[in-house]
Design a protein around this motif. Sequence first.
Motif, PDB file in Angstrom:
ATOM      1  N   ARG A  65       0.845  -1.211   0.000  1.00 42.46           N
ATOM      2  CA  ARG A  65       0.000   0.000   0.000  1.00 42.46           C
ATOM      3  C   ARG A  65       0.870   1.246   0.000  1.00 42.46           C
ATOM      4  O   ARG A  65       0.651   2.178  -0.764  1.00 42.46           O
ATOM      5  CB  ARG A  65      -0.894   0.023   1.244  1.00 42.46           C
ATOM      6  CG  ARG A  65      -2.086  -0.874   1.139  1.00 42.46           C
ATOM      7  CD  ARG A  65      -3.126  -0.498   2.211  1.00 42.46           C
ATOM      8  NE  ARG A  65      -4.317  -1.301   2.038  1.00 42.46           N
ATOM      9  CZ  ARG A  65      -4.748  -2.216   2.906  1.00 42.46           C
ATOM     10  NH1 ARG A  65      -4.093  -2.427   4.031  1.00 42.46           N
ATOM     11  NH2 ARG A  65      -5.832  -2.917   2.659  1.00 42.46           N
ATOM     12  N   GLY A  66       1.850   1.263   0.877  1.00 42.52           N
ATOM     13  CA  GLY A  66       2.728   2.426   0.999  1.00 42.52           C
ATOM     14  C   GLY A  66       3.543   2.655  -0.268  1.00 42.52           C
ATOM     15  O   GLY A  66       3.699   3.790  -0.735  1.00 42.52           O
ATOM     16  N   LEU A  67       4.044   1.556  -0.830  1.00 43.44           N
ATOM     17  CA  LEU A  67       4.861   1.675  -2.037  1.00 43.44           C
ATOM     18  C   LEU A  67       4.023   2.141  -3.223  1.00 43.44           C
ATOM     19  O   LEU A  67       4.461   2.968  -4.026  1.00 43.44           O
ATOM     20  CB  LEU A  67       5.547   0.338  -2.348  1.00 43.44           C
ATOM     21  CG  LEU A  67       6.423   0.322  -3.598  1.00 43.44           C
ATOM     22  CD1 LEU A  67       7.536   1.368  -3.527  1.00 43.44           C
ATOM     23  CD2 LEU A  67       7.034  -1.074  -3.807  1.00 43.44           C
ATOM     24  N   ARG A  68       2.795   1.623  -3.314  1.00 44.45           N
ATOM     25  CA  ARG A  68       1.933   2.044  -4.433  1.00 44.45           C
ATOM     26  C   ARG A  68       1.665   3.554  -4.371  1.00 44.45           C
ATOM     27  O   ARG A  68       1.717   4.239  -5.394  1.00 44.45           O
ATOM     28  CB  ARG A  68       0.612   1.258  -4.417  1.00 44.45           C
ATOM     29  CG  ARG A  68      -0.338   1.731  -5.496  1.00 44.45           C
ATOM     30  CD  ARG A  68      -1.482   0.800  -5.796  1.00 44.45           C
ATOM     31  NE  ARG A  68      -2.503   1.503  -6.566  1.00 44.45           N
ATOM     32  CZ  ARG A  68      -2.387   1.813  -7.862  1.00 44.45           C
ATOM     33  NH1 ARG A  68      -1.325   1.443  -8.541  1.00 44.45           N
ATOM     34  NH2 ARG A  68      -3.340   2.475  -8.491  1.00 44.45           N
ATOM     35  N   ALA A  69       1.407   4.046  -3.190  1.00 45.83           N
ATOM     36  CA  ALA A  69       1.164   5.491  -3.034  1.00 45.83           C
ATOM     37  C   ALA A  69       2.383   6.286  -3.500  1.00 45.83           C
ATOM     38  O   ALA A  69       2.260   7.312  -4.173  1.00 45.83           O
ATOM     39  CB  ALA A  69       0.826   5.809  -1.584  1.00 45.83           C
ATOM     40  N   ALA A  70       3.576   5.798  -3.182  1.00 49.28           N
ATOM     41  CA  ALA A  70       4.802   6.520  -3.551  1.00 49.28           C
ATOM     42  C   ALA A  70       5.064   6.434  -5.052  1.00 49.28           C
ATOM     43  O   ALA A  70       5.459   7.420  -5.686  1.00 49.28           O
ATOM     44  CB  ALA A  70       5.980   5.945  -2.773  1.00 49.28           C
ATOM     45  N   LEU A  71       4.829   5.262  -5.635  1.00 46.13           N
ATOM     46  CA  LEU A  71       5.141   5.061  -7.057  1.00 46.13           C
ATOM     47  C   LEU A  71       4.181   5.810  -7.972  1.00 46.13           C
ATOM     48  O   LEU A  71       4.510   6.090  -9.128  1.00 46.13           O
ATOM     49  CB  LEU A  71       5.103   3.564  -7.410  1.00 46.13           C
ATOM     50  CG  LEU A  71       6.236   2.690  -6.877  1.00 46.13           C
ATOM     51  CD1 LEU A  71       5.998   1.232  -7.279  1.00 46.13           C
ATOM     52  CD2 LEU A  71       7.590   3.157  -7.390  1.00 46.13           C
ATOM     53  N   THR A  72       2.987   6.068  -7.489  1.00 46.45           N
ATOM     54  CA  THR A  72       1.997   6.704  -8.360  1.00 46.45           C
ATOM     55  C   THR A  72       2.060   8.225  -8.279  1.00 46.45           C
ATOM     56  O   THR A  72       1.277   8.913  -8.929  1.00 46.45           O
ATOM     57  CB  THR A  72       0.568   6.213  -8.016  1.00 46.45           C
ATOM     58  OG1 THR A  72       0.375   6.307  -6.602  1.00 46.45           O
ATOM     59  CG2 THR A  72       0.357   4.779  -8.445  1.00 46.45           C
ATOM     60  N   ARG A  73       2.980   8.773  -7.485  1.00 45.25           N
ATOM     61  CA  ARG A  73       3.170  10.231  -7.514  1.00 45.25           C
ATOM     62  C   ARG A  73       3.831  10.605  -8.839  1.00 45.25           C
ATOM     63  O   ARG A  73       4.812   9.972  -9.242  1.00 45.25           O
ATOM     64  CB  ARG A  73       4.055  10.675  -6.338  1.00 45.25           C
ATOM     65  CG  ARG A  73       3.226  11.008  -5.110  1.00 45.25           C
ATOM     66  CD  ARG A  73       4.092  11.463  -3.948  1.00 45.25           C
ATOM     67  NE  ARG A  73       3.599  10.849  -2.719  1.00 45.25           N
ATOM     68  CZ  ARG A  73       4.313  10.104  -1.892  1.00 45.25           C
ATOM     69  NH1 ARG A  73       5.594   9.886  -2.122  1.00 45.25           N
ATOM     70  NH2 ARG A  73       3.770   9.581  -0.818  1.00 45.25           N
ATOM     71  N   PRO A  74       3.310  11.635  -9.521  1.00 43.51           N
ATOM     72  CA  PRO A  74       3.828  11.977 -10.850  1.00 43.51           C
ATOM     73  C   PRO A  74       5.331  12.275 -10.819  1.00 43.51           C
ATOM     74  O   PRO A  74       5.829  12.915  -9.890  1.00 43.51           O
ATOM     75  CB  PRO A  74       3.044  13.241 -11.218  1.00 43.51           C
ATOM     76  CG  PRO A  74       1.830  13.231 -10.353  1.00 43.51           C
ATOM     77  CD  PRO A  74       2.210  12.523  -9.098  1.00 43.51           C
ATOM     78  N   GLY A  75       6.019  11.763 -11.825  1.00 42.14           N
ATOM     79  CA  GLY A  75       7.433  12.074 -11.986  1.00 42.14           C
ATOM     80  C   GLY A  75       8.368  11.362 -11.037  1.00 42.14           C
ATOM     81  O   GLY A  75       9.521  11.765 -10.900  1.00 42.14           O
ATOM     82  N   ALA A  76       7.894  10.296 -10.393  1.00 44.26           N
ATOM     83  CA  ALA A  76       8.723   9.614  -9.400  1.00 44.26           C
ATOM     84  C   ALA A  76       9.985   9.028 -10.034  1.00 44.26           C
ATOM     85  O   ALA A  76       9.935   8.386 -11.077  1.00 44.26           O
ATOM     86  CB  ALA A  76       7.909   8.516  -8.715  1.00 44.26           C
ATOM     87  N   ARG A  77      11.119   9.312  -9.382  1.00 41.65           N
ATOM     88  CA  ARG A  77      12.374   8.667  -9.773  1.00 41.65           C
ATOM     89  C   ARG A  77      12.612   7.531  -8.784  1.00 41.65           C
ATOM     90  O   ARG A  77      12.663   7.747  -7.573  1.00 41.65           O
ATOM     91  CB  ARG A  77      13.520   9.667  -9.739  1.00 41.65           C
ATOM     92  CG  ARG A  77      13.388  10.773 -10.797  1.00 41.65           C
ATOM     93  CD  ARG A  77      14.295  11.924 -10.504  1.00 41.65           C
ATOM     94  NE  ARG A  77      14.024  12.463  -9.176  1.00 41.65           N
ATOM     95  CZ  ARG A  77      14.721  13.458  -8.617  1.00 41.65           C
ATOM     96  NH1 ARG A  77      15.723  14.000  -9.258  1.00 41.65           N
ATOM     97  NH2 ARG A  77      14.414  13.887  -7.403  1.00 41.65           N
ATOM     98  N   VAL A  78      12.744   6.321  -9.318  1.00 43.48           N
ATOM     99  CA  VAL A  78      12.747   5.122  -8.487  1.00 43.48           C
ATOM    100  C   VAL A  78      14.101   4.439  -8.573  1.00 43.48           C
ATOM    101  O   VAL A  78      14.621   4.226  -9.675  1.00 43.48           O
ATOM    102  CB  VAL A  78      11.650   4.130  -8.957  1.00 43.48           C
ATOM    103  CG1 VAL A  78      11.615   2.896  -8.065  1.00 43.48           C
ATOM    104  CG2 VAL A  78      10.292   4.822  -9.006  1.00 43.48           C
TER     105      VAL A  78
END
Lengths: 62, 402
Positions: free
Chosen positions: B132-145
């Motif tokens: 859940r936490g990771l999905r919220a972070a990954l779906t923020r626009p422009g995320a560099r992973v």
Amino acid sequence: MKVVVDMNQCQDHGQCVFAAPDVFRFDDDGHLAYVPDPDESLREQVEEAADVCPLQAIRIEA
Amino acid sequence: MSATVVVAGASLAGLRAAEQLRAAGWEGPITLVGDEPHMPYNRPPLSKEVLVGKAPFESLAFRPRAGVADVSWRLGTQVVAADLERRVVRLDSGETLPYGGLVVATGMRPRRLRCPGPLTGRHTVRTLDDARGLRAALTRPGARVVVVGAGFIGCEVAATAVALGAAEVTVVDPLPLPMVGPLGELLATSLLKRHEQRGVRFALGAGVTAFEGGDRVTGVVLSDGRVLPADVVVESVGSVANTEWLDGNGLDLTDGVLTDAHLRAGGRPDVVAVGDVARFPNARYDRVPRRVEHWSIPTDTAKHAARVLAAHLTGGDAGLGPFAPLPTFWSDQHDFRLQSFGAPALGRDDVRVLDGDPDGDVLAGYHADGRLVGVVALGGPAAATAAARYRAQLLQQPALTA
């Protein structure tokens, strides 16, 4: 007994085919086909097939 | 009243152990203790379908068999200690539970990187809450992973991050190729190429020495001095066995719980280990005890261990040969799948293309002493089907060492 496979979930892993070859098979197009009302004597096989489905898409309803 | 079987751990292995105890004829009480608040759920989609948003979190729950309708669930509760001599476990509530049989199913937790820098922005993928936490972070626009660790989870998460439209996805690993441990060079090279073609970058041959940032991570510092800008870091650098609660009982806990050929621990007939915490010899191969973190292992171990334990508790004989599962694993990444049968890691030094070619659908055979010990398919459904054709052959083989 009554078996239902959620074909929207099935991803053709084929683990059920190994566990219960009398009930599950791949058709000529490589898609899962199955016997929806297998004989009660196959229950243990079918239960194992349901256990090993990675998508947990197999339900035994009766 | 008959003695209770306590199952420590309420994930797939714990659930299957309870179900298989019932299937093996154990009619006495069963108590499952699990530290997560959730009923057992399926973890593989946490790095794929659920992370990408194709399947809801609710779809992950297992449907327990009817036979376990009467078992007692102690969720949100951790087993913190055990006295195997007195046959009792202690819970984090302070309560003690006596048992007649104990199933060790406490599994693994993600290993964490211990290098300097902020913690916020760093993720692991093991639990529903992690995903859940990771999905919220990954779906923020422009995320560099930045994904640290190019194993199963790292490669799957990298593919999912690309599918979610992350601006940059880079996988870091000290080894020269992704998944080279389980796959060997031939397929790992092919895997690298496929990921790169689909937009994943790699920083291989490099470790992580620090994280940059104030309150949260802004960059990942590599051992070669490079700094990768990062909004989201995923740590997929292996796992640690949850066995601290068994300390002080004379068990071999160097890597999980060492078991005998029937999954019994410490020479005790009333203690069995199941799932990825069990380090068991596989009679099909070289009998070197190993932990196996494949999805099929909880079900395989539970079936064997439950029969052994139920027979002990009811004074019968399980009549089983030594545990000898045929390992299998799969991994879905981008639009392709890895599908394996057997033990490819034991035949990594002699890999031959059995079908297709490494740029398309390919089936590789892994050999030890000239004999096929495992197959891995990489590609579309046809490759996986080709792999399945070797399953019967792999099953028939006698053990590697007599």
